[in-house]
Design a protein around this motif. Structure first.
Motif, mmCIF file in Angstrom:
data_model
loop_
_atom_site.group_PDB
_atom_site.id
_atom_site.type_symbol
_atom_site.label_atom_id
_atom_site.label_comp_id
_atom_site.label_asym_id
_atom_site.label_seq_id
_atom_site.Cartn_x
_atom_site.Cartn_y
_atom_site.Cartn_z
ATOM 1 N N THR A 45 -6.445 3.149 50.316
ATOM 2 C CA THR A 45 -5.231 3.991 50.403
ATOM 3 C C THR A 45 -4.363 3.567 51.593
ATOM 4 O OG1 THR A 45 -6.379 5.823 49.350
ATOM 5 C CG2 THR A 45 -4.425 6.386 50.637
ATOM 6 N N ASP A 46 -5.006 3.320 52.733
ATOM 7 C CA ASP A 46 -4.245 2.920 53.926
ATOM 8 C C ASP A 46 -3.487 1.613 53.692
ATOM 9 O OD1 ASP A 46 -5.173 5.133 55.225
ATOM 10 O OD2 ASP A 46 -6.709 4.090 56.387
ATOM 11 N N VAL A 47 -4.146 0.646 53.063
ATOM 12 C CA VAL A 47 -3.479 -0.634 52.797
ATOM 13 C C VAL A 47 -2.350 -0.439 51.788
ATOM 14 C CG1 VAL A 47 -3.781 -3.007 51.969
ATOM 15 C CG2 VAL A 47 -5.598 -1.930 53.301
ATOM 16 N N ILE A 48 -2.636 0.354 50.737
ATOM 17 C CA ILE A 48 -1.643 0.567 49.673
ATOM 18 C C ILE A 48 -0.368 1.223 50.223
ATOM 19 C CG2 ILE A 48 -1.207 1.999 47.615
ATOM 20 C CD1 ILE A 48 -4.187 1.357 46.820
ATOM 21 N N VAL A 49 -0.528 2.209 51.115
ATOM 22 C CA VAL A 49 0.654 2.894 51.683
ATOM 23 C C VAL A 49 1.547 1.877 52.408
ATOM 24 C CG1 VAL A 49 1.404 4.543 53.457
ATOM 25 C CG2 VAL A 49 -0.398 5.182 51.830
ATOM 26 N N GLU A 50 0.933 1.057 53.227
ATOM 27 C CA GLU A 50 1.710 0.026 53.960
ATOM 28 C C GLU A 50 2.325 -0.978 52.995
ATOM 29 O OE1 GLU A 50 1.105 -1.880 57.323
ATOM 30 O OE2 GLU A 50 0.421 -0.125 58.425
ATOM 31 N N TYR A 51 1.550 -1.318 51.991
ATOM 32 C CA TYR A 51 2.000 -2.307 51.002
ATOM 33 C C TYR A 51 3.230 -1.789 50.250
ATOM 34 C CZ TYR A 51 1.497 -5.561 47.017
ATOM 35 O OH TYR A 51 1.698 -6.512 46.051
ATOM 36 N N LEU A 52 3.181 -0.534 49.829
ATOM 37 C CA LEU A 52 4.323 0.030 49.098
ATOM 38 C C LEU A 52 5.547 0.154 50.006
ATOM 39 C CD1 LEU A 52 2.599 2.739 46.852
ATOM 40 C CD2 LEU A 52 3.477 0.504 46.154
ATOM 41 N N LEU A 53 5.323 0.574 51.256
ATOM 42 C CA LEU A 53 6.456 0.674 52.187
ATOM 43 C C LEU A 53 7.063 -0.708 52.433
ATOM 44 C CD1 LEU A 53 5.000 3.305 54.685
ATOM 45 C CD2 LEU A 53 7.004 3.616 53.209
ATOM 46 N N GLY A 54 6.221 -1.707 52.519
ATOM 47 C CA GLY A 54 6.708 -3.078 52.689
ATOM 48 C C GLY A 54 7.520 -3.536 51.482
ATOM 49 N N GLN A 55 7.089 -3.115 50.315
ATOM 50 C CA GLN A 55 7.831 -3.494 49.102
ATOM 51 C C GLN A 55 9.218 -2.853 49.097
ATOM 52 O OE1 GLN A 55 5.770 -3.493 45.302
ATOM 53 N NE2 GLN A 55 3.792 -3.458 46.300
ATOM 54 N N VAL A 56 9.281 -1.594 49.530
ATOM 55 C CA VAL A 56 10.602 -0.928 49.582
ATOM 56 C C VAL A 56 11.487 -1.611 50.631
ATOM 57 C CG1 VAL A 56 11.826 1.231 50.092
ATOM 58 C CG2 VAL A 56 9.723 1.271 48.729
ATOM 59 N N ALA A 57 10.894 -1.902 51.785
ATOM 60 C CA ALA A 57 11.676 -2.581 52.837
ATOM 61 C C ALA A 57 12.178 -3.931 52.339
ATOM 62 C CB ALA A 57 10.806 -2.768 54.083
ATOM 63 N N ALA A 58 11.426 -4.559 51.449
ATOM 64 C CA ALA A 58 11.812 -5.874 50.925
ATOM 65 C C ALA A 58 12.830 -5.779 49.799
ATOM 66 C CB ALA A 58 10.562 -6.609 50.438
ATOM 67 N N GLY A 59 12.997 -4.565 49.228
ATOM 68 C CA GLY A 59 14.023 -4.422 48.192
ATOM 69 C C GLY A 59 13.597 -3.716 46.916
ATOM 70 N N ALA A 60 12.345 -3.259 46.820
ATOM 71 C CA ALA A 60 11.928 -2.553 45.594
ATOM 72 C C ALA A 60 12.676 -1.226 45.497
ATOM 73 C CB ALA A 60 10.420 -2.304 45.602
ATOM 74 N N GLN A 61 13.172 -0.903 44.298
ATOM 75 C CA GLN A 61 13.992 0.299 44.113
ATOM 76 C C GLN A 61 13.237 1.439 43.430
ATOM 77 O OE1 GLN A 61 16.522 -2.745 42.625
ATOM 78 N NE2 GLN A 61 18.331 -1.566 43.201
ATOM 79 N N ALA A 62 12.014 1.168 43.011
ATOM 80 C CA ALA A 62 11.118 2.183 42.456
ATOM 81 C C ALA A 62 9.714 1.620 42.607
ATOM 82 C CB ALA A 62 11.429 2.447 40.983
ATOM 83 N N LEU A 63 8.704 2.499 42.519
ATOM 84 C CA LEU A 63 7.322 2.057 42.728
ATOM 85 C C LEU A 63 6.434 2.639 41.639
ATOM 86 C CD1 LEU A 63 7.125 2.816 46.571
ATOM 87 C CD2 LEU A 63 7.298 0.525 45.541
#
Ligand SMILES: Cc1c2[nH]c(c1CCC(=O)O)Cc1[nH]c(c(CCC(=O)O)c1C)Cc1[nH]c(c(CCC(=O)O)c1C)Cc1[nH]c(c(CCC(=O)O)c1C)C2
Length: 384
Positions: free
Chosen positions: A213-231
């Motif tokens: 869970t800890d890795v996934i939270v950071e991973y998803l936040l990184g994806q948004v910072a990189a440009g993901a518009q939905a998860l």
């Protein structure tokens, strides 16, 4: 690859992975079709948006050609390849969203596990987790930027190259589904090795689920910072758990992920819709609709009307045509789609399949599916 247009992008196509750093997640092209995002938020739309799980996949001849002779995870680590594979289905069909080409198993890799793609067998862990002591083999503090930066680069590049045509979806596997692969060592019918942990080593199981869970939270936040518009969070093996174990070993972590990602995004004034897809977990529909996700994805074993009733208008719904319905003739696909859209209603609804496309599916029928969703929903919305 057909890189055209902007000179930096042209230059980009000639360089390798290491020189992508100049391409920052900023100045993205303006989004022209936000139908998917509006539907995710339950807002009005002119048609029901549609995309398909595994839309970047082997049913497309151009996908098979691009992937030919290349290692699967090498492809995942190449931002240019991921970008190209993500864009391929958009060149053929008027999908309302794109999903970044990657795989859920990059997260166990980031935590220090080897995962190979074995031809004819699928993803394989040569050295899966066997006993709780094996948790010591996992990296405790994962540097997500370092380990998964290649996914972030793929997202940034793709968001530029999509040219604002449709939003780009980032994704992850859910903690339980990733745990299942890490213990099982690959796909399985029973997931009995992983379920054995839940019954025999509940504390170690929770420890692993928390680490994921800890890795996934950071991973998803990184994806948004990189440009993901939905998860989207894929809990592909939720169904194997049953209601009691799902409540104990999956749901709390799914909730935690959504809450932590949303809290963090709020700090920066961002609002990115999140989708939870817990396959075969119809027993958990009420809970899933109150888990901080805007959208609940459904497999085909749930009737659209009863899904609406059980989720009580709290969330948007996504799904859920049986992928095998794509083996039908085109006029039959159109009838099935019409019934599905009538069942869900046109508001707060994103059309999709109940699971991914299979490699032997006819791209023409995928096109017929997309067209039927647009056509029927436009008529229905006009009549409201
Ligand atoms: C196209 C593809 C992918 N992964 C795999 C393939 C097939 C192999 C190939 O093309 O060489 C191996 C690949 N990766 C995985 C599997 C399943 C293994 C098994 O359980 O037996 C396979 C064959 C694991 C995986 N990987 C994924 C899931 C969750 C979704 C689902 O439930 O199918 C799962 C369970 C996510 C995934 N995986 C992929 C995407 C791309 C974006 C898109 O959907 O277009 C996504 C979202 C890409």
């Amino acid at each position: 690859m057909h890189y055209t247009g902007h000179p930096t992008v042209l230059a980009f196509s000639k360089c390798n992975y290491n020189c992508l750093s100049f391409l920052r997640p900023k100045d993205f092209p303006t989004l022209q079709n936000d139908t998917f995002l509006r539907a995710a938020r339950g807002e009005e739309t002119e048609h029901v948006p549609v995309w398909c799980m595994r839309q970047a996949g082997r049913y497309l001849p151009e996908f098979r050609e691009s992937r030919a002779g290349k290692d699967f995870f090498d492809t995942c680590r190449s931002p240019e390849s991921c970008c190209e594979l993500t864009l391929q289905p958009l060149r053929r069909f008027p999908f309302d969203a794109a999903i970044i080409f990657s795989d859920i198993l990059v997260v166990p890799q980031a935590m220090g596990m080897d995962v190979l793609m074995v031809a004819g067998k699928g993803p394989t862990f040569p050295d899966p987790l066997k006993e709780p002591e094996d948790l010591q083999r996992l990296r405790t503090a994962v540097d997500v930027e370092k380990e998964l930066g290649y996914v972030f680069k793929a997202i940034t590049l793709t968001r530029h190259k999509i040219e604002g045509k449709v939003p780009l979806i980032g994704f992850t596997g859910a903690p339980w589904t990733l745990m299942a692969y890490m213990i099982e060592g690959g796909g399985s019918n029973t997931y009995s090795k992983a379920k054995r942990w839940l019954y025999r080593h509940p504390e170690a199981s929770h420890m692993l689920l928390r680490m994921l869970t800890d890795v996934i939270v950071e991973y998803l936040l990184g994806q948004v910072a990189a440009g993901a518009q939905a998860l989207q969070v894929f809990d592909s093996h939720a169904g194997i758990l049953g209601p009691v174990q799902f409540k104990d070993f999956s749901l709390p972590y799914l909730r935690d992920i959504a809450r932590r990602v949303k809290d963090k995004l709020k700090e920066t004034g961002q609002d990115v819709p999140m989708i939870v897809f817990a396959k075969d977990a119809h027993y958990a529909l009420e809970d899933l609709s109150q888990s901080h996700y805007e959208v609940v994805g459904l497999d085909w074993t749930i009737d659209p009307r009863s899904a609406r009733e059980r989720t009580g208008g709290k969330v948007s719904l996504q799904g859920n045509m049986d992928p095998c319905a794509l083996y039908s003739p085109k006029d039959r696909i159109s009838e099935i789609v019409q019934k599905m859209v009538e069942g869900f209603g046109t508001r707060g609804y994103i059309a999709n399949l109940g699971h991914g496309l299979y490699p032997d599916m006819d791209p023409e029928n995928v096109g017929a599916f997309v067209e039927a969703v647009h056509q029927h929903s436009k008529l229905m919305i006009k009549q409201i």
